[in-house]
Design a protein around this motif. Structure first.
Motif, PDB file in Angstrom:
ATOM      1  N   LEU A  21      10.215  16.043  -0.412  1.00 39.25           N
ATOM      2  CA  LEU A  21      10.014  17.295  -0.693  1.00 39.25           C
ATOM      3  C   LEU A  21       8.424  17.499  -0.895  1.00 39.25           C
ATOM      4  O   LEU A  21       7.748  16.411  -1.245  1.00 39.25           O
ATOM      5  N   TRP A  22       7.833  18.692  -0.692  1.00 36.13           N
ATOM      6  CA  TRP A  22       6.502  19.002  -1.213  1.00 36.13           C
ATOM      7  C   TRP A  22       6.596  19.863  -2.360  1.00 36.13           C
ATOM      8  O   TRP A  22       7.092  20.589  -2.558  1.00 36.13           O
ATOM      9  N   ILE A  23       5.625  19.391  -3.350  1.00 41.52           N
ATOM     10  CA  ILE A  23       5.830  20.120  -4.699  1.00 41.52           C
ATOM     11  C   ILE A  23       4.432  19.793  -5.272  1.00 41.52           C
ATOM     12  O   ILE A  23       3.720  19.041  -5.032  1.00 41.52           O
ATOM     13  N   ARG A  24       3.786  21.003  -6.071  1.00 36.16           N
ATOM     14  CA  ARG A  24       2.286  20.726  -6.532  1.00 36.16           C
ATOM     15  C   ARG A  24       2.797  19.838  -7.766  1.00 36.16           C
ATOM     16  O   ARG A  24       3.667  19.515  -8.320  1.00 36.16           O
ATOM     17  N   PRO A  25       1.757  18.817  -7.893  1.00 36.89           N
ATOM     18  CA  PRO A  25       1.555  17.655  -8.742  1.00 36.89           C
ATOM     19  C   PRO A  25       1.931  18.225 -10.146  1.00 36.89           C
ATOM     20  O   PRO A  25       2.855  17.313 -10.849  1.00 36.89           O
ATOM     21  N   ALA A  26       1.290  19.056 -10.547  1.00 37.71           N
ATOM     22  CA  ALA A  26       1.925  19.630 -12.230  1.00 37.71           C
ATOM     23  C   ALA A  26       3.358  19.984 -12.157  1.00 37.71           C
ATOM     24  O   ALA A  26       3.896  19.677 -13.123  1.00 37.71           O
ATOM     25  N   ASP A  27       3.699  20.363 -11.252  1.00 41.35           N
ATOM     26  CA  ASP A  27       5.259  20.866 -11.352  1.00 41.35           C
ATOM     27  C   ASP A  27       6.024  19.720 -11.290  1.00 41.35           C
ATOM     28  O   ASP A  27       7.240  19.454 -11.759  1.00 41.35           O
ATOM     29  N   ALA A  28       5.802  18.616 -10.531  1.00 40.10           N
ATOM     30  CA  ALA A  28       6.508  17.408 -10.359  1.00 40.10           C
ATOM     31  C   ALA A  28       6.379  16.739 -11.458  1.00 40.10           C
ATOM     32  O   ALA A  28       7.596  16.277 -12.052  1.00 40.10           O
ATOM     33  N   CYS A  29       5.428  16.742 -12.280  1.00 39.90           N
ATOM     34  CA  CYS A  29       5.280  16.095 -13.583  1.00 39.90           C
ATOM     35  C   CYS A  29       6.200  16.756 -14.585  1.00 39.90           C
ATOM     36  O   CYS A  29       6.807  16.129 -15.597  1.00 39.90           O
ATOM     37  N   ALA A  30       6.150  17.988 -14.571  1.00 42.58           N
ATOM     38  CA  ALA A  30       6.925  18.886 -15.467  1.00 42.58           C
ATOM     39  C   ALA A  30       8.439  18.710 -15.382  1.00 42.58           C
ATOM     40  O   ALA A  30       9.217  18.656 -16.039  1.00 42.58           O
ATOM     41  N   TYR A  71      -2.693  22.993  -4.466  1.00 44.36           N
ATOM     42  CA  TYR A  71      -1.988  22.223  -3.336  1.00 44.36           C
ATOM     43  C   TYR A  71      -0.809  21.322  -3.966  1.00 44.36           C
ATOM     44  O   TYR A  71      -0.346  21.499  -4.974  1.00 44.36           O
ATOM     45  N   GLU A  72      -0.287  21.047  -2.697  1.00 44.05           N
ATOM     46  CA  GLU A  72       1.256  20.153  -2.832  1.00 44.05           C
ATOM     47  C   GLU A  72       1.100  18.656  -2.606  1.00 44.05           C
ATOM     48  O   GLU A  72       0.001  18.278  -1.925  1.00 44.05           O
ATOM     49  N   ALA A  73       1.976  17.942  -3.094  1.00 39.16           N
ATOM     50  CA  ALA A  73       2.070  16.311  -2.965  1.00 39.16           C
ATOM     51  C   ALA A  73       3.294  16.206  -2.454  1.00 39.16           C
ATOM     52  O   ALA A  73       4.326  16.960  -2.582  1.00 39.16           O
ATOM     53  N   TYR A  74       3.408  15.135  -1.441  1.00 45.29           N
ATOM     54  CA  TYR A  74       4.532  14.723  -0.486  1.00 45.29           C
ATOM     55  C   TYR A  74       5.295  13.762  -1.289  1.00 45.29           C
ATOM     56  O   TYR A  74       4.864  12.503  -1.603  1.00 45.29           O
ATOM     57  N   LEU A  75       6.674  13.901  -1.704  1.00 39.27           N
ATOM     58  CA  LEU A  75       7.499  12.900  -2.398  1.00 39.27           C
ATOM     59  C   LEU A  75       8.719  12.499  -1.593  1.00 39.27           C
ATOM     60  O   LEU A  75       9.195  13.380  -0.880  1.00 39.27           O
ATOM     61  N   ALA A 102       1.089  -1.174  -0.139  1.00 34.49           N
ATOM     62  CA  ALA A 102       0.090  -0.059   0.255  1.00 34.49           C
ATOM     63  C   ALA A 102       0.951   1.315  -0.207  1.00 34.49           C
ATOM     64  O   ALA A 102       1.928   1.260   0.604  1.00 34.49           O
ATOM     65  N   THR A 103       0.425   2.339  -0.761  1.00 39.92           N
ATOM     66  CA  THR A 103       1.137   3.651  -0.625  1.00 39.92           C
ATOM     67  C   THR A 103       0.261   4.678  -0.481  1.00 39.92           C
ATOM     68  O   THR A 103      -1.066   4.487  -1.122  1.00 39.92           O
ATOM     69  N   VAL A 104       0.519   5.603   0.007  1.00 36.45           N
ATOM     70  CA  VAL A 104      -0.230   6.972   0.393  1.00 36.45           C
ATOM     71  C   VAL A 104       0.237   8.140  -0.531  1.00 36.45           C
ATOM     72  O   VAL A 104       1.352   8.773   0.122  1.00 36.45           O
ATOM     73  N   LEU A 105      -0.547   8.830  -1.218  1.00 34.94           N
ATOM     74  CA  LEU A 105      -0.158  10.191  -1.678  1.00 34.94           C
ATOM     75  C   LEU A 105      -0.617  11.242  -0.815  1.00 34.94           C
ATOM     76  O   LEU A 105      -1.873  11.334  -0.787  1.00 34.94           O
ATOM     77  N   LEU A 106       0.220  11.742  -0.007  1.00 32.21           N
ATOM     78  CA  LEU A 106      -0.326  12.780   0.909  1.00 32.21           C
ATOM     79  C   LEU A 106      -0.416  14.183   0.105  1.00 32.21           C
ATOM     80  O   LEU A 106       0.457  14.550  -0.485  1.00 32.21           O
ATOM     81  N   LEU A 107      -1.309  14.988   0.354  1.00 29.00           N
ATOM     82  CA  LEU A 107      -1.759  16.330  -0.053  1.00 29.00           C
ATOM     83  C   LEU A 107      -1.837  17.338   0.967  1.00 29.00           C
ATOM     84  O   LEU A 107      -2.423  16.927   1.991  1.00 29.00           O
ATOM     85  N   ARG A 108      -1.551  18.607   0.464  1.00 31.54           N
ATOM     86  CA  ARG A 108      -1.704  19.546   1.589  1.00 31.54           C
ATOM     87  C   ARG A 108      -1.888  20.894   0.898  1.00 31.54           C
ATOM     88  O   ARG A 108      -1.544  21.207  -0.230  1.00 31.54           O
TER      89      ARG A 108
END
Length: 276
Positions: A208-217, A46-50, A34-40
């Motif tokens: 890091l915390w990062i916006r999902p779109a920025d992480a994809c970019a 909003y940002e995702a935790y990686l 199991a894995t969890v995508l944390l968002l804030r």
């Protein structure tokens, strides 16, 4: 996030695949995980935790979400539980109730072990606040080292597992050529108010915390290394304009049908993953 060209394949995985197919190896049975995508919330959206896995681990050097394999202790029946029942989770995940409970417990346990975030509270309507003091850190370390189980930790603290804070998202199975394979259930969760992530896991060397779109970019630019499950999940979440939209999207997701990346070596200079 989808692309007709597929997704770049890391050289190490390509070599694994070639050795596996040349030797006629038998694929290992995937371990349930199991894995969890944390968002804030963030100033802009909003940002995702990686976390980046240490090089010595499976999928080392890759950015991913906190998570890991289901442990025998996750099947403990005595855990105090709030939110959808194990039977309800079983319908969502296409698992027997006991197996579904173990997956949900594993998700909550792993995000506490690897990020210091506890999805539990004194009852079914509240969540604990800051859990970063020395006492909590000792409890987290005991859990990580398997000196105690998750249900035991919650019982000692008089806490209830808040399964309603986990939103089902998807299910991914590692390709057959990998020496370590996982059948992983992906969840999304909002960082509880008053809590903060902590870089406490020895399995990560950067967070890091990062916006999902920025992480994809940044992944597309080669700045962040990710495998398809992480990249695709971030792209899917990035399509939601806000956190409420993420929750609405989760309610309509198929979290039971497995997705397996397929490695295409037809172009030896540009190996690519495609999704099946």
């Amino acid at each position: 996030m989808t692309t007709d060209r597929g997704y770049p394949a890391p050289p190490a995985l390509v070599e694994h695949a070639r050795r596996f197919w040349t030797s006629g190896g038998q694929p290992p049975v995937p371990r349930v995980a199991a894995t969890v995508l944390l968002l804030r919330p963030a100033r802009e959206g909003y940002e995702a935790y990686l976390i980046r896995r240490v090089a010595a681990m499976a999928f080392g050097g890759m950015y991913a979400f906190p998570g890991g394999g289901v442990d025998p202790s996750d099947s403990t029946t005595g855990v105090d539980w709030a939110g959808p029942t194990p039977a309800s989770w079983g319908e969502t995940l296409a698992l027997a109730p006991a197996a579904a409970q173990a997956v949900v417990c594993a998700a909550a346990r792993e995000v506490f072990e690897e990020a210091g975030v506890l999805l539990a509270g004194p009852d079914g309507s509240r969540v604990v606040g800051d859990v970063s003091d020395d006492s909590w850190e000792r409890a987290r370390a005991d859990l990580e080292q398997r000196r105690t189980g998750f249900a035991e930790l919650l019982a000692r603290r008089g806490l209830t597992l808040r399964s309603d804070l986990l939103l089902p998202w998807s299910r991914w199975v590692t390709p057959e050529f990998e020496p370590r394979r996982f059948d992983t259930y992906f969840f999304v969760a909002l960082l509880p108010e008053g809590q903060r992530t902590r870089d406490v896991s020895g399995e990560a060397d950067h967070t890091l915390w990062i916006r999902p779109a920025d992480a994809c970019a940044r992944a597309g630019a080669g700045e962040l290394s990710m495998l398809p499950p992480t990249l695709v999940t971030l792209g899917e979440v990035a399509a939601c304009p806000d956190l409420d939209a993420v929750a609405r999207a989760a309610s309509a997701r198929d979290a039971a049908t497995p997705i397996t990346p397929r490695l295409d070596l037809s172009d030896p200079d540009d190996p690519r993953f495609h999704l099946t």
